[in-house]
Design an enzyme around this catalytic site. Structure first.
Site, PDB file in Angstrom:
ATOM      1  N   LYS A  14       0.830  -1.216   0.000  1.00  0.00           N
ATOM      2  CA  LYS A  14       0.000   0.000   0.000  1.00  0.00           C
ATOM      3  C   LYS A  14       0.859   1.258   0.000  1.00  0.00           C
ATOM      4  O   LYS A  14       0.601   2.190  -0.745  1.00  0.00           O
ATOM      5  CB  LYS A  14      -0.928   0.036   1.233  1.00  0.00           C
ATOM      6  CG  LYS A  14      -1.917  -1.091   1.322  1.00  0.00           C
ATOM      7  CD  LYS A  14      -2.891  -0.915   2.489  1.00  0.00           C
ATOM      8  CE  LYS A  14      -2.250  -0.883   3.856  1.00  0.00           C
ATOM      9  NZ  LYS A  14      -1.570  -2.138   4.237  1.00  0.00           N
ATOM     10  N   ARG A  89      -9.006   1.059   9.428  1.00  0.00           N
ATOM     11  CA  ARG A  89      -8.598  -0.315   9.723  1.00  0.00           C
ATOM     12  C   ARG A  89      -9.624  -1.028  10.593  1.00  0.00           C
ATOM     13  O   ARG A  89      -9.418  -2.203  10.915  1.00  0.00           O
ATOM     14  CB  ARG A  89      -7.272  -0.283  10.472  1.00  0.00           C
ATOM     15  CG  ARG A  89      -6.047  -0.660   9.611  1.00  0.00           C
ATOM     16  CD  ARG A  89      -4.860  -0.508  10.498  1.00  0.00           C
ATOM     17  NE  ARG A  89      -3.651  -1.158  10.225  1.00  0.00           N
ATOM     18  CZ  ARG A  89      -2.602  -0.602   9.613  1.00  0.00           C
ATOM     19  NH1 ARG A  89      -2.706   0.554   9.023  1.00  0.00           N
ATOM     20  NH2 ARG A  89      -1.463  -1.238   9.550  1.00  0.00           N
ATOM     21  N   ARG A 128      11.676  -6.616   4.630  1.00  0.00           N
ATOM     22  CA  ARG A 128      11.642  -5.180   4.944  1.00  0.00           C
ATOM     23  C   ARG A 128      12.321  -4.916   6.286  1.00  0.00           C
ATOM     24  O   ARG A 128      12.982  -3.896   6.470  1.00  0.00           O
ATOM     25  CB  ARG A 128      10.183  -4.692   4.983  1.00  0.00           C
ATOM     26  CG  ARG A 128      10.058  -3.195   5.169  1.00  0.00           C
ATOM     27  CD  ARG A 128       8.650  -2.716   4.932  1.00  0.00           C
ATOM     28  NE  ARG A 128       7.797  -2.927   6.082  1.00  0.00           N
ATOM     29  CZ  ARG A 128       6.491  -2.685   6.105  1.00  0.00           C
ATOM     30  NH1 ARG A 128       5.886  -2.251   5.021  1.00  0.00           N
ATOM     31  NH2 ARG A 128       5.772  -2.890   7.182  1.00  0.00           N
ATOM     32  N   ARG A 134      12.464  -1.554  10.671  1.00  0.00           N
ATOM     33  CA  ARG A 134      11.289  -1.059  11.395  1.00  0.00           C
ATOM     34  C   ARG A 134      11.065  -1.897  12.640  1.00  0.00           C
ATOM     35  O   ARG A 134      11.082  -3.131  12.578  1.00  0.00           O
ATOM     36  CB  ARG A 134      10.067  -1.153  10.473  1.00  0.00           C
ATOM     37  CG  ARG A 134       9.475   0.195  10.133  1.00  0.00           C
ATOM     38  CD  ARG A 134       8.323   0.051   9.192  1.00  0.00           C
ATOM     39  NE  ARG A 134       7.131  -0.475   9.852  1.00  0.00           N
ATOM     40  CZ  ARG A 134       5.923  -0.398   9.317  1.00  0.00           C
ATOM     41  NH1 ARG A 134       5.759   0.165   8.146  1.00  0.00           N
ATOM     42  NH2 ARG A 134       4.886  -0.888   9.944  1.00  0.00           N
ATOM     43  N   ARG A 145       0.199  -8.743  13.719  1.00  0.00           N
ATOM     44  CA  ARG A 145      -0.397  -7.778  12.785  1.00  0.00           C
ATOM     45  C   ARG A 145      -1.280  -8.481  11.763  1.00  0.00           C
ATOM     46  O   ARG A 145      -2.318  -7.957  11.352  1.00  0.00           O
ATOM     47  CB  ARG A 145       0.700  -6.960  12.098  1.00  0.00           C
ATOM     48  CG  ARG A 145       1.216  -5.852  13.025  1.00  0.00           C
ATOM     49  CD  ARG A 145       2.591  -5.373  12.671  1.00  0.00           C
ATOM     50  NE  ARG A 145       2.693  -4.707  11.410  1.00  0.00           N
ATOM     51  CZ  ARG A 145       3.813  -4.659  10.673  1.00  0.00           C
ATOM     52  NH1 ARG A 145       4.911  -5.256  11.084  1.00  0.00           N
ATOM     53  NH2 ARG A 145       3.833  -4.006   9.548  1.00  0.00           N
TER      54      ARG A 145
HETATM   55  P1  AMP Z   1       1.449   0.591   9.173  1.00  0.00           P
HETATM   56  O1  AMP Z   1       2.659   1.409   8.889  1.00  0.00           O
HETATM   57  O2  AMP Z   1       0.258   1.043   8.374  1.00  0.00           O
HETATM   58  O3  AMP Z   1       1.696  -0.882   9.043  1.00  0.00           O
HETATM   59  O4  AMP Z   1       1.055   0.863  10.712  1.00  0.00           O
HETATM   60  C1  AMP Z   1       1.955   0.586  11.767  1.00  0.00           C
HETATM   61  C2  AMP Z   1       1.193   0.513  13.073  1.00  0.00           C
HETATM   62  O5  AMP Z   1       0.574   1.774  13.333  1.00  0.00           O
HETATM   63  C3  AMP Z   1       0.067  -0.494  13.135  1.00  0.00           C
HETATM   64  O6  AMP Z   1       0.516  -1.811  13.435  1.00  0.00           O
HETATM   65  C4  AMP Z   1      -0.799   0.091  14.245  1.00  0.00           C
HETATM   66  O7  AMP Z   1      -0.230  -0.131  15.522  1.00  0.00           O
HETATM   67  C5  AMP Z   1      -0.690   1.589  13.957  1.00  0.00           C
HETATM   68  N1  AMP Z   1      -1.753   2.021  13.015  1.00  0.00           N
HETATM   69  C6  AMP Z   1      -1.587   2.455  11.741  1.00  0.00           C
HETATM   70  N2  AMP Z   1      -2.759   2.769  11.194  1.00  0.00           N
HETATM   71  C7  AMP Z   1      -3.718   2.525  12.136  1.00  0.00           C
HETATM   72  C8  AMP Z   1      -5.138   2.645  12.162  1.00  0.00           C
HETATM   73  N3  AMP Z   1      -5.837   3.072  11.097  1.00  0.00           N
HETATM   74  N4  AMP Z   1      -5.768   2.304  13.308  1.00  0.00           N
HETATM   75  C9  AMP Z   1      -5.093   1.906  14.403  1.00  0.00           C
HETATM   76  N5  AMP Z   1      -3.768   1.743  14.438  1.00  0.00           N
HETATM   77  C10 AMP Z   1      -3.063   2.059  13.304  1.00  0.00           C
END
Ligand code: AMP
Length: 191
Positions: A14, A89, A128, A134, A145
């Site tokens: 994404k 989400r 990654r 990360r 996740r």
């Molecule tokens: P991502 O970079 O999108 O994989 O997000 C990393 C982390 O940020 C996730 O595992 C969640 O802990 C938090 N996070 C990101 N987007 C959301 C969301 N829309 N709702 C809740 N937590 C989020």
């Protein structure tokens, strides 16, 4: 105002695709994960709160996440809309987004769902981890996740399918091919 919502599991691509779409669609990428990481880096109150959830691969509570997105979408670079990456989400985030867009007089023009099989996703995330380092790309957090994605986020696919805006894209293809198919699917945003 036109909004594109990129759906897909962690590792589906994404972020990569949203970055590429920005120029073609002339809309900014709004990535909730990046916003949380930015807050974390700057040690804001929101960042400190988000960290405990992010470290475990859990979702940050809806109220703070929705408030953060509302604030971001109100900034002037989103005057024509945005490409949402990682938000919504949960079902309540999706419902809150509907209300927010109604308030902004905006509309969802497409919800591309980038589909990738789970074993491919896990392999990508581990890779990654090696490249970007990360903190939440370790094996235990990755598994969580994925579980959280299937439990809380995957139901949104049907939510958007029922609204008639979902478009499925095969994400297990070269980046350029996925981008082309996305652009084709999001024609309305380029009008
Ligand atoms: P991502 O970079 O999108 O994989 O997000 C990393 C982390 O940020 C996730 O595992 C969640 O802990 C938090 N996070 C990101 N987007 C959301 C969301 N829309 N709702 C809740 N937590 C989020």
């Amino acid at each position: 105002m036109k909004y594109v919502i990129l759906m897909g599991a962690p590792g589906a691509g994404k972020g990569t695709q949203a970055r590429l779409l920005q120029e073609a669609l002339n809309l900014p990428q709004v990535a909730s994960g990046d916003l949380f990481r930015h807050n974390l880096k700057n040690q804001t109150e929101l960042g400190r709160l988000a960290q405990s959830y992010m470290d475990k691969g859990e979702l940050v509570p809806d109220d703070v996440t929705i408030a953060m997105i509302r604030e971001r979408l109100s900034i002037s670079d989103c005057v024509n809309g945005a490409i949402l990456d990682g938000f919504p989400r949960t079902l309540s985030q999706a419902v809150a987004l509907d209300a927010l867009l109604a308030e902004f007089n905006g509309r969802i023009c497409a919800v591309p769902f980038i589909r990738v099989e789970t074993d491919v996703l896990v392999a990508r995330l581990l890779k990654r981890a090696e490249i970007e380092g990360r903190a939440d790309d370790n094996e235990e957090t990755i598994q969580n996740r994925m579980t959280v994605y299937h439990r809380q986020t995957a139901p949104l696919i049907d939510y958007y399918r029922e609204k008639g805006v979902l478009v499925e894209i095969d994400g297990d293809q070269p980046i350029e091919q996925v981008q082309q198919e996305l652009l084709h699917a999001i024609e309305c945003a380029a009008e």
